[in-house]
Design a protein around this motif. Structure first.
Motif, PDB file in Angstrom:
ATOM      1  N   GLU A   1       0.820  -1.220   0.000  1.00  0.00           N
ATOM      2  CA  GLU A   1       0.000   0.000   0.000  1.00  0.00           C
ATOM      3  C   GLU A   1       0.851   1.266   0.000  1.00  0.00           C
ATOM      4  O   GLU A   1       0.381   2.343  -0.366  1.00  0.00           O
ATOM      5  CB  GLU A   1      -0.972   0.008   1.180  1.00  0.00           C
ATOM      6  N   LYS A   2       2.115   1.165   0.373  1.00  0.00           N
ATOM      7  CA  LYS A   2       3.024   2.312   0.358  1.00  0.00           C
ATOM      8  C   LYS A   2       3.733   2.473  -0.986  1.00  0.00           C
ATOM      9  O   LYS A   2       4.406   3.473  -1.213  1.00  0.00           O
ATOM     10  CB  LYS A   2       4.058   2.164   1.470  1.00  0.00           C
ATOM     11  N   ARG A   3       3.585   1.482  -1.859  1.00  0.00           N
ATOM     12  CA  ARG A   3       4.265   1.532  -3.148  1.00  0.00           C
ATOM     13  C   ARG A   3       3.536   2.483  -4.094  1.00  0.00           C
ATOM     14  O   ARG A   3       2.309   2.632  -4.035  1.00  0.00           O
ATOM     15  CB  ARG A   3       4.315   0.140  -3.774  1.00  0.00           C
ATOM     16  N   PRO A   4       4.263   3.105  -5.020  1.00  0.00           N
ATOM     17  CA  PRO A   4       3.633   4.058  -5.938  1.00  0.00           C
ATOM     18  C   PRO A   4       3.037   3.424  -7.188  1.00  0.00           C
ATOM     19  O   PRO A   4       2.351   4.102  -7.951  1.00  0.00           O
ATOM     20  CB  PRO A   4       4.802   4.969  -6.321  1.00  0.00           C
ATOM     21  N   GLU A   5       3.280   2.131  -7.406  1.00  0.00           N
ATOM     22  CA  GLU A   5       2.863   1.511  -8.668  1.00  0.00           C
ATOM     23  C   GLU A   5       1.342   1.476  -8.816  1.00  0.00           C
ATOM     24  O   GLU A   5       0.604   1.372  -7.832  1.00  0.00           O
ATOM     25  CB  GLU A   5       3.421   0.090  -8.789  1.00  0.00           C
ATOM     26  N   ASP A   6       0.920   1.499 -10.083  1.00  0.00           N
ATOM     27  CA  ASP A   6      -0.510   1.477 -10.408  1.00  0.00           C
ATOM     28  C   ASP A   6      -1.067   0.062 -10.505  1.00  0.00           C
ATOM     29  O   ASP A   6      -2.261  -0.154 -10.295  1.00  0.00           O
ATOM     30  CB  ASP A   6      -0.751   2.177 -11.753  1.00  0.00           C
ATOM     31  N   ILE A   7      -0.208  -0.881 -10.859  1.00  0.00           N
ATOM     32  CA  ILE A   7      -0.656  -2.256 -11.083  1.00  0.00           C
ATOM     33  C   ILE A   7       0.318  -3.212 -10.408  1.00  0.00           C
ATOM     34  O   ILE A   7       1.534  -3.091 -10.553  1.00  0.00           O
ATOM     35  CB  ILE A   7      -0.735  -2.581 -12.594  1.00  0.00           C
ATOM     36  N   PHE A   8      -0.229  -4.161  -9.653  1.00  0.00           N
ATOM     37  CA  PHE A   8       0.563  -5.224  -9.036  1.00  0.00           C
ATOM     38  C   PHE A   8       0.207  -6.552  -9.707  1.00  0.00           C
ATOM     39  O   PHE A   8      -0.975  -6.878  -9.857  1.00  0.00           O
ATOM     40  CB  PHE A   8       0.272  -5.348  -7.541  1.00  0.00           C
ATOM     41  N   VAL A   9       1.231  -7.314 -10.079  1.00  0.00           N
ATOM     42  CA  VAL A   9       1.045  -8.682 -10.562  1.00  0.00           C
ATOM     43  C   VAL A   9       1.696  -9.585  -9.525  1.00  0.00           C
ATOM     44  O   VAL A   9       2.924  -9.631  -9.413  1.00  0.00           O
ATOM     45  CB  VAL A   9       1.674  -8.887 -11.953  1.00  0.00           C
ATOM     46  N   LEU A  10       0.879 -10.268  -8.742  1.00  0.00           N
ATOM     47  CA  LEU A  10       1.373 -11.093  -7.641  1.00  0.00           C
ATOM     48  C   LEU A  10       1.311 -12.565  -8.021  1.00  0.00           C
ATOM     49  O   LEU A  10       0.269 -13.039  -8.489  1.00  0.00           O
ATOM     50  CB  LEU A  10       0.541 -10.833  -6.383  1.00  0.00           C
ATOM     51  N   THR A  11       2.409 -13.269  -7.805  1.00  0.00           N
ATOM     52  CA  THR A  11       2.459 -14.685  -8.162  1.00  0.00           C
ATOM     53  C   THR A  11       2.618 -15.564  -6.924  1.00  0.00           C
ATOM     54  O   THR A  11       2.919 -15.082  -5.841  1.00  0.00           O
ATOM     55  CB  THR A  11       3.606 -14.971  -9.148  1.00  0.00           C
ATOM     56  N   GLU A  12       2.427 -16.854  -7.128  1.00  0.00           N
ATOM     57  CA  GLU A  12       2.360 -17.867  -6.072  1.00  0.00           C
ATOM     58  C   GLU A  12       1.249 -17.524  -5.086  1.00  0.00           C
ATOM     59  O   GLU A  12       1.412 -17.519  -3.880  1.00  0.00           O
ATOM     60  CB  GLU A  12       3.694 -18.057  -5.352  1.00  0.00           C
ATOM     61  N   THR A  13       0.089 -17.246  -5.654  1.00  0.00           N
ATOM     62  CA  THR A  13      -1.119 -17.028  -4.868  1.00  0.00           C
ATOM     63  C   THR A  13      -1.885 -18.344  -4.762  1.00  0.00           C
ATOM     64  O   THR A  13      -1.605 -19.303  -5.483  1.00  0.00           O
ATOM     65  CB  THR A  13      -2.009 -15.961  -5.519  1.00  0.00           C
ATOM     66  N   LYS A  14      -2.863 -18.367  -3.883  1.00  0.00           N
ATOM     67  CA  LYS A  14      -3.679 -19.572  -3.709  1.00  0.00           C
ATOM     68  C   LYS A  14      -4.959 -19.174  -2.996  1.00  0.00           C
ATOM     69  O   LYS A  14      -5.068 -18.077  -2.436  1.00  0.00           O
ATOM     70  CB  LYS A  14      -2.912 -20.627  -2.895  1.00  0.00           C
ATOM     71  N   GLN A  15      -5.931 -20.053  -2.998  1.00  0.00           N
ATOM     72  CA  GLN A  15      -7.163 -19.804  -2.255  1.00  0.00           C
ATOM     73  C   GLN A  15      -6.893 -20.168  -0.790  1.00  0.00           C
ATOM     74  O   GLN A  15      -7.381 -21.171  -0.270  1.00  0.00           O
ATOM     75  CB  GLN A  15      -8.320 -20.616  -2.822  1.00  0.00           C
ATOM     76  N   SER A  16      -6.118 -19.306  -0.147  1.00  0.00           N
ATOM     77  CA  SER A  16      -5.686 -19.547   1.228  1.00  0.00           C
ATOM     78  C   SER A  16      -6.070 -18.352   2.085  1.00  0.00           C
ATOM     79  O   SER A  16      -6.466 -17.297   1.588  1.00  0.00           O
ATOM     80  CB  SER A  16      -4.165 -19.742   1.269  1.00  0.00           C
ATOM     81  N   GLN A  17      -5.941 -18.496   3.388  1.00  0.00           N
ATOM     82  CA  GLN A  17      -6.324 -17.419   4.298  1.00  0.00           C
ATOM     83  C   GLN A  17      -5.497 -16.160   4.032  1.00  0.00           C
ATOM     84  O   GLN A  17      -6.028 -15.041   4.012  1.00  0.00           O
ATOM     85  CB  GLN A  17      -6.150 -17.871   5.750  1.00  0.00           C
ATOM     86  N   GLY A  18      -4.196 -16.329   3.819  1.00  0.00           N
ATOM     87  CA  GLY A  18      -3.334 -15.186   3.575  1.00  0.00           C
ATOM     88  C   GLY A  18      -3.680 -14.456   2.293  1.00  0.00           C
ATOM     89  O   GLY A  18      -3.776 -13.220   2.263  1.00  0.00           O
ATOM     90  N   CYS A  19      -3.876 -15.192   1.215  1.00  0.00           N
ATOM     91  CA  CYS A  19      -4.192 -14.570  -0.081  1.00  0.00           C
ATOM     92  C   CYS A  19      -5.585 -13.963  -0.091  1.00  0.00           C
ATOM     93  O   CYS A  19      -5.817 -12.932  -0.726  1.00  0.00           O
ATOM     94  CB  CYS A  19      -4.035 -15.591  -1.209  1.00  0.00           C
ATOM     95  N   GLU A  20      -6.526 -14.594   0.596  1.00  0.00           N
ATOM     96  CA  GLU A  20      -7.866 -14.021   0.687  1.00  0.00           C
ATOM     97  C   GLU A  20      -7.842 -12.706   1.463  1.00  0.00           C
ATOM     98  O   GLU A  20      -8.543 -11.753   1.119  1.00  0.00           O
ATOM     99  CB  GLU A  20      -8.820 -15.017   1.351  1.00  0.00           C
ATOM    100  N   TYR A  21      -7.013 -12.649   2.515  1.00  0.00           N
ATOM    101  CA  TYR A  21      -6.876 -11.402   3.262  1.00  0.00           C
ATOM    102  C   TYR A  21      -6.330 -10.308   2.359  1.00  0.00           C
ATOM    103  O   TYR A  21      -6.836  -9.177   2.349  1.00  0.00           O
ATOM    104  CB  TYR A  21      -5.943 -11.597   4.460  1.00  0.00           C
ATOM    105  N   LEU A  22      -5.301 -10.631   1.581  1.00  0.00           N
ATOM    106  CA  LEU A  22      -4.682  -9.651   0.692  1.00  0.00           C
ATOM    107  C   LEU A  22      -5.682  -9.133  -0.338  1.00  0.00           C
ATOM    108  O   LEU A  22      -5.771  -7.931  -0.590  1.00  0.00           O
ATOM    109  CB  LEU A  22      -3.476 -10.306   0.016  1.00  0.00           C
ATOM    110  N   LYS A  23      -6.447 -10.047  -0.900  1.00  0.00           N
ATOM    111  CA  LYS A  23      -7.448  -9.657  -1.899  1.00  0.00           C
ATOM    112  C   LYS A  23      -8.507  -8.747  -1.282  1.00  0.00           C
ATOM    113  O   LYS A  23      -8.843  -7.691  -1.846  1.00  0.00           O
ATOM    114  CB  LYS A  23      -8.098 -10.905  -2.504  1.00  0.00           C
ATOM    115  N   GLU A  24      -9.023  -9.114  -0.124  1.00  0.00           N
ATOM    116  CA  GLU A  24     -10.052  -8.300   0.526  1.00  0.00           C
ATOM    117  C   GLU A  24      -9.499  -6.953   0.973  1.00  0.00           C
ATOM    118  O   GLU A  24     -10.210  -5.939   0.942  1.00  0.00           O
ATOM    119  CB  GLU A  24     -10.643  -9.061   1.716  1.00  0.00           C
ATOM    120  N   PHE A  25      -8.244  -6.927   1.367  1.00  0.00           N
ATOM    121  CA  PHE A  25      -7.615  -5.678   1.790  1.00  0.00           C
ATOM    122  C   PHE A  25      -7.689  -4.641   0.675  1.00  0.00           C
ATOM    123  O   PHE A  25      -8.056  -3.492   0.906  1.00  0.00           O
ATOM    124  CB  PHE A  25      -6.159  -5.941   2.175  1.00  0.00           C
TER     125      PHE A  25
END
Length: 260
Positions: free
Chosen positions: A28-52
């Motif tokens: 959230e502190k980064r200036p970029e407009d688009i993030f491409v995140l890899t090694e994601t999964k339907q997991s608690q951590g990734c779901e938190y990131l998506k909802e955030f």
């Protein structure tokens, strides 16, 4: 009037909930407009990131929507690892070449981004890793074969390809003898199709790495390729090692800025 567009790709390592919270604070502190995140999964951590990011800018009192994010995060029925695209610009549509019951479904997605004055296609890839087992070798090769065919049919007009490719280019230093010809060939194929390795374009002679093994050997696994039509628009492309240094993941990020 031309406008700057910045993108960042990072392997987040299917984080635990606690690590995902740290990653969110960093992103959230980064200036970029688009993030491409890899090694994601339907997991608690990734779901938190998506909802955030889906709820970013909202609170119960002001409903402040000054910053809004759009997310494309395919999830396969097989529960395999994948890629997530988070954008400050609207995602008009998305496309996946694999069926949702394929082990590769979540490892590739194309997002059409509504950038002011034009549309840009952002392709996110998470190429499978492998060991020396025949099953893992064939899994990776079949994925690369499918992506190469897809790229041949697609063309390269105003397209950006980012992610963790789990391959090296032929001139990588040091040279590792355990990579197959078809792995080097994937890099060559993208170049031959008219795509440009943005980091190598900006730094023709610099050796840098996005992953470092236990024996302190470096590997440039994470890439950003742009279509030839965007070559003149590249302003910068750098690896950001802070993500490894502060241990929110074991990969460095790669960030690129364009003038579009």
């Amino acid at each position: 009037m031309s406008k700057r567009l910045s993108l960042l790709s990072l392997n987040i390592g299917n984080p635990s909930l606690e690590r995902a919270k740290k990653q969110c604070r960093w992103l959230e502190k980064r200036p970029e407009d688009i993030f491409v995140l890899t090694e994601t999964k339907q997991s608690q951590g990734c779901e938190y990131l998506k909802e955030f990011f889906l709820q970013y800018g909202y609170d119960l009192f002001s409903m402040n929507t000054a910053v809004e994010y759009y997310i494309n995060a395919p999830v396969s029925k097989t529960g395999d690892l994948g890629v997530m695209v988070i954008s400050k610009y609207p995602i008009r549509s998305s496309y996946n070449i694999f069926s949702d019951d394929s082990i590769y479904f979540s490892r590739q997605t194309e997002s059409v981004i509504a950038f002011p004055g034009k549309e840009l296609d952002i392709v996110g890839l998470y190429v499978p890793s492998r060991d020396r087992s025949e099953a893992k070798i064939q899994r990776k090769k079949a994925y690369i074969d499918a992506i190469e065919k897809y790229m041949e049919e697609l063309g390269n007009n105003h397209r950006i390809i980012m992610g963790d490719f789990n391959i090296l280019d032929r001139n990588h230093i040091p040279h590792y003898p355990n990579f197959f010809e078809w792995e080097y060939g994937f890099y060559d194929k993208l170049i031959n199709l008219g795509f440009l390795d943005a980091f190598r374009y900006c730094h023709p002679n610099q050796q840098d790495y996005s992953w470092v093994g236990r024996t302190n050997n470096g590997y440039r696994y994470d890439y950003c390729f742009v279509s030839s039509a965007l070559k003149k628009n590249i302003l910068s492309c750098e690896y950001i090692h802070e993500t490894r240094e502060i241990r929110i993941t074991d990969h460095s990020a790669i960030a690129m800025e364009l003038l579009c």
